[in-house]
Structure formats: C-alpha cells, structure tokens
Design a protein around this motif. Structure first.
Motif, PDB file in Angstrom:
ATOM      1  N   ALA A 434       0.829  -1.206   0.000  1.00 50.13           N
ATOM      2  CA  ALA A 434       0.000   0.000   0.000  1.00 50.13           C
ATOM      3  C   ALA A 434       0.864   1.257   0.000  1.00 50.13           C
ATOM      4  CB  ALA A 434      -0.921  -0.012   1.216  1.00 50.13           C
ATOM      5  N   GLY A 435       1.927   1.251   0.811  1.00 51.74           N
ATOM      6  CA  GLY A 435       2.795   2.418   0.881  1.00 51.74           C
ATOM      7  C   GLY A 435       3.515   2.685  -0.423  1.00 51.74           C
ATOM      8  N   VAL A 436       4.029   1.635  -1.060  1.00 57.56           N
ATOM      9  CA  VAL A 436       4.723   1.802  -2.338  1.00 57.56           C
ATOM     10  C   VAL A 436       3.769   2.348  -3.392  1.00 57.56           C
ATOM     11  CG1 VAL A 436       5.821   0.544  -4.236  1.00 57.56           C
ATOM     12  CG2 VAL A 436       6.485   0.067  -1.872  1.00 57.56           C
ATOM     13  N   VAL A 457      -6.783   5.852  -2.406  1.00 62.33           N
ATOM     14  CA  VAL A 457      -7.985   5.138  -1.965  1.00 62.33           C
ATOM     15  C   VAL A 457      -7.645   3.670  -1.693  1.00 62.33           C
ATOM     16  CG1 VAL A 457     -10.255   4.303  -2.696  1.00 62.33           C
ATOM     17  CG2 VAL A 457      -9.605   6.689  -3.093  1.00 62.33           C
ATOM     18  N   ILE A 458      -6.834   3.075  -2.558  1.00 61.23           N
ATOM     19  CA  ILE A 458      -6.396   1.696  -2.320  1.00 61.23           C
ATOM     20  C   ILE A 458      -5.595   1.622  -1.014  1.00 61.23           C
ATOM     21  CG2 ILE A 458      -4.952  -0.170  -3.212  1.00 61.23           C
ATOM     22  CD1 ILE A 458      -5.646   0.773  -6.023  1.00 61.23           C
ATOM     23  N   TYR A 459      -4.745   2.621  -0.792  1.00 62.08           N
ATOM     24  CA  TYR A 459      -3.974   2.691   0.457  1.00 62.08           C
ATOM     25  C   TYR A 459      -4.910   2.700   1.670  1.00 62.08           C
ATOM     26  CZ  TYR A 459      -0.807   4.755   3.968  1.00 62.08           C
ATOM     27  OH  TYR A 459      -0.077   5.018   5.108  1.00 62.08           O
ATOM     28  N   VAL A 460      -5.971   3.491   1.575  1.00 60.91           N
ATOM     29  CA  VAL A 460      -6.934   3.562   2.675  1.00 60.91           C
ATOM     30  C   VAL A 460      -7.654   2.228   2.840  1.00 60.91           C
ATOM     31  CG1 VAL A 460      -9.073   4.643   3.464  1.00 60.91           C
ATOM     32  CG2 VAL A 460      -7.243   6.049   2.493  1.00 60.91           C
ATOM     33  N   TYR A 483       4.140   2.847   7.444  1.00 59.12           N
ATOM     34  CA  TYR A 483       3.105   3.882   7.351  1.00 59.12           C
ATOM     35  C   TYR A 483       3.707   5.276   7.464  1.00 59.12           C
ATOM     36  CZ  TYR A 483      -0.744   0.513   7.604  1.00 59.12           C
ATOM     37  OH  TYR A 483      -1.635  -0.493   7.341  1.00 59.12           O
ATOM     38  N   ARG A 484       4.721   5.435   8.353  1.00 58.06           N
ATOM     39  CA  ARG A 484       5.358   6.750   8.479  1.00 58.06           C
ATOM     40  C   ARG A 484       6.017   7.130   7.153  1.00 58.06           C
ATOM     41  NH1 ARG A 484       3.213   5.519  12.424  1.00 58.06           N
ATOM     42  NH2 ARG A 484       1.630   6.299  11.002  1.00 58.06           N
ATOM     43  N   ALA A 485       6.753   6.193   6.557  1.00 57.35           N
ATOM     44  CA  ALA A 485       7.447   6.482   5.301  1.00 57.35           C
ATOM     45  C   ALA A 485       6.456   6.799   4.193  1.00 57.35           C
ATOM     46  CB  ALA A 485       8.332   5.303   4.910  1.00 57.35           C
ATOM     47  N   ALA A 486       5.335   6.080   4.164  1.00 54.03           N
ATOM     48  CA  ALA A 486       4.334   6.304   3.113  1.00 54.03           C
ATOM     49  C   ALA A 486       3.696   7.685   3.251  1.00 54.03           C
ATOM     50  CB  ALA A 486       3.270   5.218   3.181  1.00 54.03           C
ATOM     51  N   HIS A 543      -3.104   8.178   9.963  1.00 51.84           N
ATOM     52  CA  HIS A 543      -2.184   8.243   8.827  1.00 51.84           C
ATOM     53  C   HIS A 543      -2.917   8.119   7.501  1.00 51.84           C
ATOM     54  CE1 HIS A 543      -2.180   3.950   7.579  1.00 51.84           C
ATOM     55  NE2 HIS A 543      -2.520   3.741   8.828  1.00 51.84           N
ATOM     56  N   GLU A 544      -3.940   7.267   7.462  1.00 53.31           N
ATOM     57  CA  GLU A 544      -4.635   7.038   6.187  1.00 53.31           C
ATOM     58  C   GLU A 544      -5.495   8.237   5.800  1.00 53.31           C
ATOM     59  OE1 GLU A 544      -7.722   6.083   9.179  1.00 53.31           O
ATOM     60  OE2 GLU A 544      -5.553   5.845   9.042  1.00 53.31           O
ATOM     61  N   GLY A 545      -6.130   8.875   6.795  1.00 50.27           N
ATOM     62  CA  GLY A 545      -6.963  10.037   6.507  1.00 50.27           C
ATOM     63  C   GLY A 545      -6.153  11.225   6.035  1.00 50.27           C
ATOM     64  N   ARG A 546      -5.015  11.469   6.700  1.00 46.10           N
ATOM     65  CA  ARG A 546      -4.173  12.603   6.291  1.00 46.10           C
ATOM     66  C   ARG A 546      -3.584  12.379   4.902  1.00 46.10           C
ATOM     67  NH1 ARG A 546      -2.619  11.914  11.694  1.00 46.10           N
ATOM     68  NH2 ARG A 546      -0.816  10.696  11.008  1.00 46.10           N
TER      69      ARG A 546
END
Length: 603
Positions: A434-436, A457-460, A483-486, A543-546
């Motif tokens: 997801a992050g990549v 959206v896929i990440y979320v 998640y931090r890096a993404a 993280h996902e919302g931001r």
C-alpha cells in the motif's frame, strides 16, 4: 522535606545523622519497633520516609542512591529502606507486623530496616536495590567490623564514583570521548548552583534555535557560528542527563522535554540551513533535502521504537544474528565501529556542525542523507534478520503498542468491520504494498492528476491491516515505520511536484507537526501512560486520513492553493497535538506521576 527514622542506639562519632540531613531528610529516632510505627504514622502521607539502622556505615552517595531516587516507589540497601507515598501502606503494614512480633521489646530495633525489607519482599513489593559497585553500605555488628567498614569508606572517593556514574553507560564514540570527559564537570557545577536538568534542557534548546537562526542568515560567518553553537547545544544536551544522574533529579516532565527537544532542535536546524541556502549568494533551494532528511531520520527512529516495543517483553530463543552480535561485542574495536556507523546523535550533530561551518547546506544535507540512509539500512536489515531467525512469542502489551504506533484513524477503524478476515495475514507485506503504491502514484503522475487519488484510496482500503488482528508476527513491527514512510513520502513528493515557492516549507511544517505527534505517542508508551487519547487521533485523521486528504487537495487545487492548504493543515495539526501533549505531560508531572529517565539508545 523527607523523613528518616533512625532505629537503635546512636553510635558515638557516627556521621549518619548529618549525612541524612545533607540529603534533605528530617531525622527522628526510634528506640524500638513500636516507636518506629508511631513516628511513621506521624509523617505526612505525601512525604518520602526512610527507616535506617543507626549502626549504618557507608558512603553518602550510597545513601543517596538507596534513599532518594524518585524513580522507584521502594528502594533498599543494607541497613536502610525508603518508600515513596505510593508504597506507604506496604511499609506501614511491614512495620506493624514487626512491632507485633517483637512485643515492643527494645531489641526489636536490631536489623529492623533489613527485616522490613525482607517483609516487603515477602509481600510481593518490588524493592529496588541500586548497584553500588565500589561504594560501601554496611551494618557492622562490633567495633572491629565498624573500623574495617570505615577504612573501606575512606579508601573509595565517592565523589569520583558519583561523577563517573553520571555518564550514560552506553553512548556513542564522540559523546564518550569528546563530550563526557568535561560535560560531567559542567553537570556538577550546575548541581552545586541549584540548577535543574529541565533548565539545562531548555538552555540547550534555546542555543540550538539560535544556531538555526545563525544558519538562516546564509552568510559564512553565520554558518560558522551555527556550527559552533550546535556543538555547544549538544554539550548542554549531554549535561542535562548527567545532571539528572548526578543529583538524581529525575522527572516525568524532564524525560519528555529531553526527548522531544532533541527532535525539535535537530529539525529546526534543518529548517535554518534551508533558509540560509535560499538567502545565500547562490540562492540554493534545498528544502526538499531538508524535508527528506527529516523524513529519513524520523523513520529511523520509528524503526527503533517499533522493534524495541515489539520485543520489550517477548520471549524467544537467541537468534544466530544476535549470537554473532554478541561475539563481535567481545572484540573491543568492533563495538565502537558499530556504534559509529549507525550515526547516533553525537556523531550526527558533529558531522552537521563541521560541514555547516566548512561547506554549504547542500553538501551538508547530501552527507546527512547518505549517512542516515546507510545507518537505516544497516540497523533495519539486522533487525529483520533477527526477527526472521528466532521465534519470538510477543505479548498482548507489545501488540497493543504496535497498533498504537500505527496511528490508524477513523477510516481504518470503519473499514476494519468489513475487511477483518480478508486482511488478517501478512500485515507488513500488505502495508508495504500500500505504501509503495501511494508514493509511486504521487511521484509518477503529473501534478493535479487523479491517478494518485485512486492509489490513495487503495492505500486507505488496505489500512485496516494494522487493526485486523494483533500485530504479533515476526515482521509486524515494520508496519508503523512503513506507514510513516508512506505518509511523509507522499507529502514530500507532492510538495516537490507542485514547484511553487513555499510548498516545500509548508510540507516541512506539516511533517514536523505529524512527526511530533508520533514521537509523543512513543514517549507516552515508554512511560507506561498509553497512547494519546482516541479523540486526538480521530481529530487529526490518522495516517490514512491525512494521506488521502493531501492527495485529494493536490488533485483539486492549484499549486498556490495547495501551498496554502498545506500551511493551514500544518497549523491545525500542530495546535491540536501540541496543546494536548503539553496538557498531558504537565498534568502528569504536577500529579506526581512516577519519575522516569529513559537511557534508551543513542538516538
């Protein structure tokens, strides 16, 4: 004022009463166990109280370690036991039982302190016993033993021991050999003048901020002054911890200030260098490098925090990687080499200071990025190998800490209800995928494209992987740093692609505010205070919302509007997290939360 109850007949020529008074104790005398109980009941409930055998012979610093350390509710050494208010009931019960058993006989005061310590142990109370090393703490039973104990006290300089123990046991090469040999004396100077570690910590922060201001001038003189001030700030940074250890001035607030100010100093200095580069003769724009350095350094720390929390109380067989590390530690020079190549704070700040004074901000950031990237690769690879070659049994506490560190928001929580079964396996691999996707989408698509939104959206949709099941797998500790890096990487890439003046500084502010929230989460967990309140995590989106919000803003807004939106978001997040964080830590400090002092890793 603390109270010390001396039990038994005072010994002629003993300095014990004066030693206790020099440590801040009001000394009272008990002739038997019944007297001890009566005197104990008269001590106010909010005071520390110690029971000390009048025959005690030892160094003053041994008494200081055993009776005044604020980190431990109960502490003891031969002939003495000390409790803080939280453990007063346990002490009262132990003294009452001793008094009842003795029937009020005067002889009951013999070894009363040691008998109370034994009773507390039997009651399951966690009694801290400090490591005294060469310090003496004894209860002689006859004149010959007393004379031998006094000679042993005279043979050891407890002030020299106190100074040595003020230095952190495990530190980097630069700190150990270039700073600590003289900063310990600065710490003693501060202690003798009544300065507190928090005051020294604040002085270190102010010095670093002045250094950042000098760097922001963009002149060679400013860069030289910035480098020198940054080194002096680091000297003070070492001094505050040494002062805390020297004088045992540990506190919850102090541990938080020391940890968060280190990050604030370093990242403010990055901003100063970026401003100086833009104002210098070449008008060099290095904001992307400054933001990249902050992202890389923060992700490095999250890797450290996540791995340590995952293995905080895990049970496992020693892995071949750990065994190899132990063998290398037996070869002296490899210990220092391995500590240096991870670029701890001392080596890192020394490199930044020297390069600032002698070169340009761009070269400084290039060196910093290369060094930190190598260090991150080295440490992360080693921890991955350790995780794969041992079968760790992680606890529920570790799993909860990792879940809190992921900083999952309301969207992830909502989607967990529908995807729990589908995302129950391989959370680290799912998070990495997801992050990549989200970072590559932002990097490859032109600014304003809606393709990054689709990938966000896929990440979320994949974000509930962190909540689908307890994070107890071998590599699940990688989920928070991924998640931090993404998130940080997405903000960096979109701000850089906007190519408008001010977008990258706005992104720098946003990442700094969010990173502060993540550091605050770590320090709360380390202090056994739990994660920040749920309402705060929801309010700032998780993280996902931001990440989704920033990507949508880039698709909807012009580059100028996007810059303004990033600035507004940075201010909003900073106000929320700083207000709640300051409220929490100040309240914890004033509320008498247990004092902590986290030696941790050389960050």
């Amino acid at each position: 004022m603390s109270t010390a109850i001396l039990t038994g007949q005072p010994v002629p020529g003993s300095s014990l009463e004066g030693d206790l008074r020099s440590l801040g104790f009001d000394v009272r005398f008990a002739h038997d166990a019944g007297d001890a109980g009566t005197l104990l009941a008269a001590v106010p409930a909010d005071q520390r109280v110690a029971v000390v055998d009048a025959r005690f012979v030892g160094h003053v610093h041994a008494l200081r370690l055993g009776l005044t350390d604020p980190r431990f509710p109960v502490a003891a050494l031969p002939g003495a036991v000390s409790v803080q208010p939280a453990a007063r009931r346990a002490l009262t019960g132990a003294v009452a039982r001793e008094s009842s058993t003795a029937g009020g006989l005067a002889i009951a005061t013999e070894n009363l302190a040691d008998r109370i310590t034994t009773a507390l142990d039997a009651d399951g109370v966690d009694v801290h016993r400090p490591e005294l090393g060469t310090l003496v703490a004894a209860v002689p039973t006859d004149p010959q033993e007393r004379n031998e104990a006094r000679q042993a006290v005279s043979a050891v300089d407890d002030e020299a021991v106190r100074l040595r123990s003020a230095v952190k046991a495990r530190d980097g090469f630069f700190t150990t050999y270039c700073i600590s040999p003289y900063s310990r004396y600065i710490a003693r100077w501060c202690a003798r003048r009544g300065l507190t570690p928090n005051q020294v910590t604040t002085a270190s922060l102010l010095t670093a901020l002045i250094a950042a201001g000098c760097a922001a001038t963009g002149t060679r003189a400013g860069f030289v002054a910035a480098g020198l001030l940054l080194l002096f700030s680091f000297v003070l940074d070492c001094t505050d911890g040494q002062l805390a250890r020297y004088s045992l001035q540990y506190s919850t607030l102090g541990a938080w200030l020391d940890a968060t100010f280190d990050r604030a100093k370093e990242y403010a200095y990055y901003a100063g260098l970026a401003l100086g580069a833009a104002r210098g003769g070449g008008s060099d724009d290095v904001w992307a490098l400054a933001l990249g350095a902050m992202v890389l350094q923060t992700c490095r720390h999250v890797v450290d925090f996540s791995f340590n929390e995952a293995n905080h109380d895990a049970t496992a067989n020693t892995s071949p990687t750990a065994a190899l590390s132990d063998r290398l530690d037996s070869v002296g020079w490899t210990v220092w080499l391995r500590r240096m190549i991870v670029l701890p704070i001392g080596e890192r700040w020394a490199m930044i200071a020297v390069l600032t004074a002698l070169t340009t901000p761009r070269i400084t950031f290039y060196a910093l990025l290369i060094g930190c990237a190598f260090a991150a690769t080295y440490t992360t690879a080693g921890r991955v190998l350790r995780s794969l070659t041992r079968r760790a049994q992680r606890t529920d506490r570790a799993a909860k800490a990792l879940a809190d560190l992921t900083d999952s928001g309301p969207l992830a929580e909502l989607l967990t209800r529908f995807t729990r079964g589908a995302l129950s396996r391989g959370p680290a691999y799912v998070a990495l995928l997801a992050g990549v996707l989200v970072v590559l989408g932002a990097a490859l698509a032109p600014y304003g494209s809606w393709w990054p939104v689709l990938l966000a959206v896929i990440y979320v949709l994949l974000s509930p992987v962190a909540l689908a099941r307890p994070l107890k797998g071998a590599l699940d500790w990688l989920v928070p740093p991924i998640y931090r890096a993404a998130e940080y990487g997405t903000v960096l890439v979109l701000a850089a692609k906007a190519e408008v003046n001010g977008a990258l500084p706005a992104a720098f502010g946003l990442v700094a505010a969010v990173a502060y929230h993540h550091y605050d989460t770590v320090y709360r967990i380390r202090g056994n205070a739990g994660a920040p309140p749920h309402w705060l995590v929801r309010a700032i989106g998780g993280h996902e919302g931001r990440t989704l919000l920033v990507v949508v803003l880039a698709a909807l807004l012009t580059v100028v509007q996007f810059k303004v939106a990033l600035t507004a978001l940075a201010v909003a997040v900073a106000l929320l997290v700083l207000t709640e964080s300051i409220r929490f830590w100040v309240t914890a400090h004033l509320g008498g939360a247990p004092a902590v002092h986290d030696e941790g890793e050389p960050a």
